[in-house]
Motif scaffolding. Structure first.
Motif, mmCIF file in Angstrom:
data_model
loop_
_atom_site.group_PDB
_atom_site.id
_atom_site.type_symbol
_atom_site.label_atom_id
_atom_site.label_comp_id
_atom_site.label_asym_id
_atom_site.label_seq_id
_atom_site.Cartn_x
_atom_site.Cartn_y
_atom_site.Cartn_z
ATOM 1 N N LYS A 399 0.838 -1.188 0.000
ATOM 2 C CA LYS A 399 0.000 0.000 0.000
ATOM 3 C C LYS A 399 0.879 1.246 0.000
ATOM 4 N N ILE A 400 0.604 2.129 -0.988
ATOM 5 C CA ILE A 400 1.331 3.391 -1.070
ATOM 6 C C ILE A 400 0.332 4.515 -0.817
ATOM 7 N N SER A 401 0.602 5.315 0.206
ATOM 8 C CA SER A 401 -0.282 6.438 0.514
ATOM 9 C C SER A 401 0.550 7.697 0.672
ATOM 10 N N TYR A 402 -0.039 8.805 0.279
ATOM 11 C CA TYR A 402 0.663 10.079 0.437
ATOM 12 C C TYR A 402 -0.354 11.184 0.653
ATOM 13 N N GLY A 403 0.087 12.232 1.290
ATOM 14 C CA GLY A 403 -0.791 13.349 1.598
ATOM 15 C C GLY A 403 0.016 14.533 2.079
ATOM 16 N N GLN A 404 -0.686 15.617 2.354
ATOM 17 C CA GLN A 404 -0.030 16.858 2.780
ATOM 18 C C GLN A 404 -0.722 17.379 4.028
ATOM 19 N N SER A 405 0.075 17.749 5.049
ATOM 20 C CA SER A 405 -0.482 18.250 6.293
ATOM 21 C C SER A 405 -0.827 19.722 6.167
ATOM 22 N N LYS A 406 -1.503 20.239 7.201
ATOM 23 C CA LYS A 406 -1.868 21.659 7.202
ATOM 24 C C LYS A 406 -0.641 22.566 7.230
ATOM 25 N N LYS A 407 0.459 22.051 7.807
ATOM 26 C CA LYS A 407 1.684 22.844 7.872
ATOM 27 C C LYS A 407 2.449 22.829 6.555
ATOM 28 N N GLY A 408 1.985 21.990 5.615
ATOM 29 C CA GLY A 408 2.605 21.983 4.296
ATOM 30 C C GLY A 408 3.524 20.815 4.034
ATOM 31 N N SER A 409 3.958 20.058 5.062
ATOM 32 C CA SER A 409 4.867 18.942 4.839
ATOM 33 C C SER A 409 4.144 17.792 4.153
ATOM 34 N N VAL A 410 4.861 17.081 3.286
ATOM 35 C CA VAL A 410 4.313 15.963 2.522
ATOM 36 C C VAL A 410 4.770 14.662 3.154
ATOM 37 N N THR A 411 3.809 13.725 3.307
ATOM 38 C CA THR A 411 4.106 12.428 3.903
ATOM 39 C C THR A 411 3.857 11.335 2.876
ATOM 40 N N ILE A 412 4.840 10.443 2.734
ATOM 41 C CA ILE A 412 4.730 9.295 1.826
ATOM 42 C C ILE A 412 4.911 8.037 2.664
ATOM 43 N N SER A 413 3.970 7.105 2.550
ATOM 44 C CA SER A 413 4.015 5.881 3.344
ATOM 45 C C SER A 413 3.943 4.679 2.421
ATOM 46 N N ILE A 414 4.844 3.716 2.626
ATOM 47 C CA ILE A 414 4.856 2.462 1.857
ATOM 48 C C ILE A 414 4.792 1.313 2.848
ATOM 49 N N LYS A 415 3.722 0.529 2.762
ATOM 50 C CA LYS A 415 3.453 -0.530 3.727
ATOM 51 C C LYS A 415 3.336 -1.861 3.013
ATOM 52 N N ASP A 416 3.953 -2.902 3.578
ATOM 53 C CA ASP A 416 3.849 -4.254 3.021
ATOM 54 C C ASP A 416 3.387 -5.218 4.097
ATOM 55 N N ASN A 417 3.054 -6.433 3.685
ATOM 56 C CA ASN A 417 2.627 -7.466 4.632
ATOM 57 C C ASN A 417 3.619 -8.619 4.651
ATOM 58 N N GLY A 418 4.920 -8.256 4.547
ATOM 59 C CA GLY A 418 5.965 -9.270 4.483
ATOM 60 C C GLY A 418 6.396 -9.805 5.834
ATOM 61 N N PHE A 477 7.172 2.063 6.095
ATOM 62 C CA PHE A 477 8.159 3.138 6.096
ATOM 63 C C PHE A 477 7.444 4.446 5.762
ATOM 64 N N THR A 478 7.705 5.465 6.585
ATOM 65 C CA THR A 478 7.058 6.763 6.401
ATOM 66 C C THR A 478 8.111 7.830 6.193
ATOM 67 N N ILE A 479 7.926 8.618 5.128
ATOM 68 C CA ILE A 479 8.856 9.698 4.797
ATOM 69 C C ILE A 479 8.096 11.022 4.912
ATOM 70 N N THR A 480 8.701 11.962 5.635
ATOM 71 C CA THR A 480 8.121 13.292 5.782
ATOM 72 C C THR A 480 9.064 14.316 5.178
ATOM 73 N N LEU A 481 8.560 15.093 4.196
ATOM 74 C CA LEU A 481 9.389 16.085 3.511
ATOM 75 C C LEU A 481 8.800 17.469 3.737
ATOM 76 N N PRO A 482 9.567 18.390 4.343
ATOM 77 C CA PRO A 482 9.042 19.756 4.535
ATOM 78 C C PRO A 482 8.940 20.484 3.203
ATOM 79 N N GLN A 483 7.979 21.386 3.127
ATOM 80 C CA GLN A 483 7.742 22.137 1.894
ATOM 81 C C GLN A 483 7.757 23.641 2.142
ATOM 82 N N ASP A 484 8.467 24.065 3.168
ATOM 83 C CA ASP A 484 8.498 25.489 3.516
ATOM 84 C C ASP A 484 9.070 26.314 2.383
ATOM 85 N N GLU A 485 10.105 25.775 1.770
ATOM 86 C CA GLU A 485 10.765 26.526 0.700
ATOM 87 C C GLU A 485 9.821 26.726 -0.487
ATOM 88 N N PHE A 486 9.023 25.694 -0.764
ATOM 89 C CA PHE A 486 8.081 25.778 -1.883
ATOM 90 C C PHE A 486 6.932 26.705 -1.549
#
Length: 487
Positions: A399-418, A477-486
């Motif tokens: 499962k691949i999910s992604y979204g953006q928080s109110k503060k602007g940071s983007v979160t990408i999550s990749i989940k497996d059942n291994g 695995f969850t990745i959080t990327l700030p987007q302040d610069e953008f």
């Protein structure tokens, strides 16, 4: 080499033990030396206090009406090749208020009265001192006897005098000995936790009367004198032991690095063989004009060649980026792009083995425009997807999910059942070249660079990567990327 390292470890441990024993022995010797010095100083102080008590009693004279008449005689024995002196004292203690003033006939009158009538108010004491080495000591004993008759010894007075000089006893008692005690005696008890000392002092030598004083010295005065030595010894010990321990750790680390280097080279050679072998097959196919005439086959061969070249390029990119000492050295070419498009491209290019059936679900409410280095983000997602496929079962779900928080940071999550990741391994999975024992035992291919590479690129974007996993229940695995610069 392994045997030499073990021998070095054993020798180092033995050296530390011997050093500690030597230090303890040296400190104990030092403690004993300081204790003896302090003990002697304390003993001399006590003797001075006892002498002061004697002088005070002699001056005060509580019983001022006491007079003394003393007869002394000396007997010299010079027989059998021996020379000895025996002293004899007859001491008459007189109540002066009953027998008038002293004059030239006072001594004779007292002696005649005692011989004839033994009247009240006159006491006679006879003392015999045999084998006398020092005649002066005998007269010192006589003086102490007379002072004790004039002003009797008092424990209370002695306690007050000791307190005046800051000395506190645990007990003070008087005793009467069977024989004369000429000199004071000291008994020291060197107990490391509770040292103490006993002093026996004869305040009336002729009558064998002594005072026994017990002192608890305690450790504080000795430790105070030893403080400098102990601090120096502790500092040297810590420095030496730390150096030896650091030496062992350094050798172990070097050994671990050497093992990792060998494993990495073997793994890398194994991993590079596959794309090289595939490229050789493709080149051989291209040299055959008959096979190249088939457009579909030609397209598949060219596609496989591109894929394997991409794999080689990916390996070399990982190795290049992992050599940077600082994440700020990693070149970033940031731009705005569609995150959903990048994820879809990664899924399409994902190589799924024919032995596995993997279902991939992409979950997102809307597409997101991400400001980052597109190539690095692609590599991050591709690495996580490859790991999810690699460690999934035959029928896997990713499962691949992604979204953006109110503060602007983007979160990408990749989940497996291994197979999941143990709590212990989770602490090391982002280290370079780290591979768990279970992965190695199951012969799952890899160089241990993927997650270290992911973390490096995420940090280069000032982001964070985390893992949530249980053994047998897959990993996320969850990745959080700030987007302040953008923004």
């Amino acid at each position: 080499m392994e045997k030499k390292i073990k021998i070095l470890h054993v020798c180092t441990i033995i050296a530390i033990i011997v050093f500690c024993i030597t230090q303890c022995w040296w400190l104990y010797t030092r403690y004993d030396y300081i204790w003896q010095n302090y003990n002697e100083e304390l003993y001399q102080s006590i003797l001075g206090i006892m002498q002061e008590d004697f002088e005070n009693r002699r001056i005060s004279g509580e019983r001022k009406n006491i007079d003394f008449v003393t007869e002394s005689s000396i007997k010299v024995d010079n027989t059998k090749m021996q020379y000895t002196i025996n002293l004899f004292f007859d001491v008459y203690v007189i109540d002066g208020s009953k027998y008038g003033d002293k004059d030239s006939t006072y001594s004779d009158r007292i002696l005649n009265l005692y011989e004839k009538y033994k009247p009240e108010g006159i006491k006679k004491y006879e003392f015999s001192i045999r084998n006398c080495e020092n005649e002066r000591e005998a007269y010192v004993g006589l003086e102490r006897f007379q002072v004790d008759e004039i002003c009797p010894f008092s424990i209370k007075r002695l306690e007050d005098l000791l307190k005046k000089y800051g000395l506190k006893t645990t007990s003070i008692t008087t005793e009467k000995m069977d024989s004369m005690v000429w000199k004071p005696k000291q008994f020291s008890h060197l107990n490391i936790l509770k040292p103490n000392m006993t002093v026996i002092y004869p305040y009336d030598i002729f009558e064998g009367e002594v005072v026994r004083m017990n002192f608890d010295i305690g450790m504080s005065p000795i430790m105070k004198r030893m403080s400098g030595t102990m601090v120096l010894s502790l500092f040297i010990s810590i420095m030496l032991i730390s150096c030896l321990v650091f030496q062992i750790k350094t050798i172990r680390s070097q050994r671990k690095i050497e093992v990792l280097r060998k494993d990495f080279i073997q793994t890398m050679v194994h991993e590079l063989k596959r794309p090289i072998y595939t490229l050789k097959m493709c080149v051989s196919f291209m040299r055959n004009d008959i096979l190249m005439a088939d457009s579909q086959s030609r397209a598949e061969v060219i596609s496989d060649s591109y894929n394997e070249l991409d794999n080689l390029s990916s390996y070399f990119s990982k190795l290049r980026d992992l050599t940077f000492d600082d994440i700020t050295e990693i070149p970033l070419n940031k731009s705005s792009f569609s995150l959903g498009e990048v994820i879809n491209d990664c899924v399409k290019k994902l190589n799924i083995p024919g032995t596995k059936k993997i279902e991939i679900k992409i979950i997102s409410e809307r597409d997101i425009v991400l400001y980052a280095d597109r190539m690095h983000i692609t590599n991050i997602i591709s690495n996580l997807l490859e790991n999810a496929v690699k460690y999934s079962a035959e029928n896997g779900l990713i499962k691949i999910s992604y979204g953006q928080s109110k503060k602007g940071s983007v979160t990408i999550s990749i989940k497996d059942n291994g197979c999941g990741i143990s709590k212990y391994d989770q602490k090391f999975i982002f280290d370079k070249f780290y591979r768990s024992r279970e992965v190695i035992d199951n012969h799952i291919p890899g160089m241990g660079l993927g997650l270290a590479y992911v973390e490096l690129l995420v940090k280069a974007h000032d982001g964070k990567v985390s893992v949530n996993s249980e053994e047998g229940k897959g990993a996320e695995f969850t990745i959080t990327l700030p987007q302040d610069e953008f923004i």
